[in-house]
Enzyme design. Structure first.
Site, short mmCIF file in Angstrom:
data_model
loop_
_atom_site.label_atom_id
_atom_site.label_comp_id
_atom_site.label_asym_id
_atom_site.label_seq_id
_atom_site.Cartn_x
_atom_site.Cartn_y
_atom_site.Cartn_z
N ARG A 15 -36.64 -52.21 85.17
CA ARG A 15 -36.98 -50.80 85.02
C ARG A 15 -35.96 -50.08 84.16
O ARG A 15 -36.31 -49.23 83.35
CB ARG A 15 -37.07 -50.13 86.40
CG ARG A 15 -37.50 -48.67 86.32
CD ARG A 15 -37.72 -48.05 87.68
NE ARG A 15 -36.47 -47.73 88.35
CZ ARG A 15 -36.38 -47.27 89.59
NH1 ARG A 15 -37.48 -47.11 90.32
NH2 ARG A 15 -35.22 -46.99 90.12
N ARG A 59 -33.01 -44.59 83.12
CA ARG A 59 -32.37 -43.96 84.27
C ARG A 59 -30.91 -44.39 84.36
O ARG A 59 -30.61 -45.58 84.33
CB ARG A 59 -33.11 -44.33 85.56
CG ARG A 59 -34.04 -43.22 86.02
CD ARG A 59 -34.82 -43.61 87.24
NE ARG A 59 -33.98 -43.82 88.41
CZ ARG A 59 -34.45 -43.90 89.64
NH1 ARG A 59 -35.76 -43.77 89.85
NH2 ARG A 59 -33.65 -44.10 90.65
P1 ADP Z 1 -34.46 -45.31 94.41
O1 ADP Z 1 -35.28 -45.30 95.65
O2 ADP Z 1 -34.90 -46.36 93.43
O3 ADP Z 1 -32.96 -45.35 94.67
P2 ADP Z 1 -34.77 -42.42 94.00
O4 ADP Z 1 -35.32 -41.77 92.80
O5 ADP Z 1 -35.49 -42.27 95.29
O6 ADP Z 1 -34.68 -43.96 93.60
O7 ADP Z 1 -33.27 -41.93 94.24
C1 ADP Z 1 -32.31 -41.90 93.21
C2 ADP Z 1 -30.99 -41.31 93.73
O8 ADP Z 1 -31.19 -39.93 94.10
C3 ADP Z 1 -30.39 -41.95 94.98
O9 ADP Z 1 -29.61 -43.09 94.69
C4 ADP Z 1 -29.56 -40.80 95.56
O10 ADP Z 1 -28.34 -40.65 94.87
C5 ADP Z 1 -30.41 -39.58 95.25
N1 ADP Z 1 -31.32 -39.26 96.37
C6 ADP Z 1 -32.69 -39.34 96.34
N2 ADP Z 1 -33.20 -38.99 97.55
C7 ADP Z 1 -32.14 -38.71 98.35
C8 ADP Z 1 -32.00 -38.32 99.71
N3 ADP Z 1 -33.07 -38.16 100.51
N4 ADP Z 1 -30.75 -38.12 100.20
C9 ADP Z 1 -29.67 -38.27 99.43
N5 ADP Z 1 -29.73 -38.65 98.14
C10 ADP Z 1 -30.94 -38.86 97.60
#
Ligand code: ADP
Length: 190
Positions: free
Chosen positions: A128, A134
Site C-alpha cells: 500500500r 502515506r
Molecule cells: P491503520 O489501521 O492502517 O493503522 P488508520 O488510518 O486507522 O490506519 O490509522 C493511522 C494512524 O492514525 C494510527 O497509527 C494512529 O496514529 C492514528 N489513529 C487513528 N485512529 C486512532 C485512534 N482511534 N486513536 C488514536 N490514534 C488513532
C-alpha cells in the site's frame, strides 16, 4: 440503530471493508485515521499535533480522539447507524464510546475482528505504501504500529467479548469473499 465496530490490526482491511459495509447497510462510515489525515491536510491545530504521533506509529492521545469522534458523530444525517473504522483503539476509547452512544440513546451492536496473520499485514502495508504515499506505510513505522496494536489495541476485544458483542472473521481471501463473511454476520443484526 446499528452501530458496528470494524476492528483489526493495521493492514487488516478495515478501510476497504468499511466502505462496502456502509454502502450495503446504509451506515455512516467514520474512520478516525481518515479524519486525522484530513485535519493534517487542512493544517488545523489537531492536525499539527496528530502528525507527529502518526508518523511515529503511535496513537494520538485519547482525549483528542474522543472529542474529535463525538463531533464527527454529531454530523450524522440520515443513516441506519454507524460503522466505526479504527476506533476504539484503547480501553479508554471503548469506555468513552459507550458513554457517547448512551448519551445519544444508542449503543454498540457488534465488534467484528478482522483476523490476518502478521506476515501478510506487513506485506499488505508495504505494498500500500508504494501507492498511497502515506507517511506511516514504511517498515519502521509499520513495526511500531503493529507493536502498539498488540499492546494497546488488542485488549479492546475483551471489553466486547464480556458482553457477547464480539465476532471474529477471517480477513484473508478476496475482498468479496471477506465481505460475504461480514455481510452474513451483519444480515442477522439488521
Ligand atoms: P491503520 O489501521 O492502517 O493503522 P488508520 O488510518 O486507522 O490506519 O490509522 C493511522 C494512524 O492514525 C494510527 O497509527 C494512529 O496514529 C492514528 N489513529 C487513528 N485512529 C486512532 C485512534 N482511534 N486513536 C488514536 N490514534 C488513532
Amino acid at each position: 440503530m446499528m452501530n458496528v465496530i470494524l476492528f483489526g490490526a493495521p493492514g487488516s482491511g478495515k478501510g476497504t471493508q468499511s466502505l462496502k459495509i456502509a454502502k450495503e447497510f446504509d451506515l455512516m462510515h467514520i474512520s478516525t485515521g481518515d479524519v486525522l489525515r484530513k485535519e493534517i491536510s487542512d493544517g488545523t491545530g489537531l492536525g499539527q499535533i496528530a502528525k507527529d504521533y502518526i508518523n511515529k506509529g503511535q496513537l494520538v492521545p485519547d482525549d483528542l480522539i474522543v472529542d474529535m469522534l463525538a463531533k464527527v458523530l454529531d454530523t450524522r444525517k440520515e443513516s441506519k447507524g454507524v460503522i466505526f473504522d479504527g476506533f476504539p483503539r484503547t480501553l479508554t476509547q471503548a469506555e468513552s464510546l459507550e458513554k457517547i452512544l448512551n448519551a445519544r440513546k444508542t449503543s454498540v451492536s457488534l465488534l467484528i475482528d478482522l483476523q490476518v496473520v502478521e506476515t501478510e499485514l506487513v506485506s499488505r502495508l508495504l505494498e500500500r505504501g508504494k501507492l498511497s504515499g502515506r507517511s506511516d506505510d514504511n517498515l519502521e513505522t509499520i513495526q511500531s504500529r503493529l507493536a502498539v496494536y498488540h499492546k494497546q489495541t488488542a485488549p479492546v476485544t475483551d471489553y466486547y467479548k464480556k458482553t457477547g458483542k464480539y465476532v471474529a472473521i477471517q480477513g484473508t481471501g478476496s475482498i468479496d469473499e471477506i465481505f460475504a463473511r461480514i455481510r452474513s454476520v451483519l444480515a442477522k443484526l439488521s
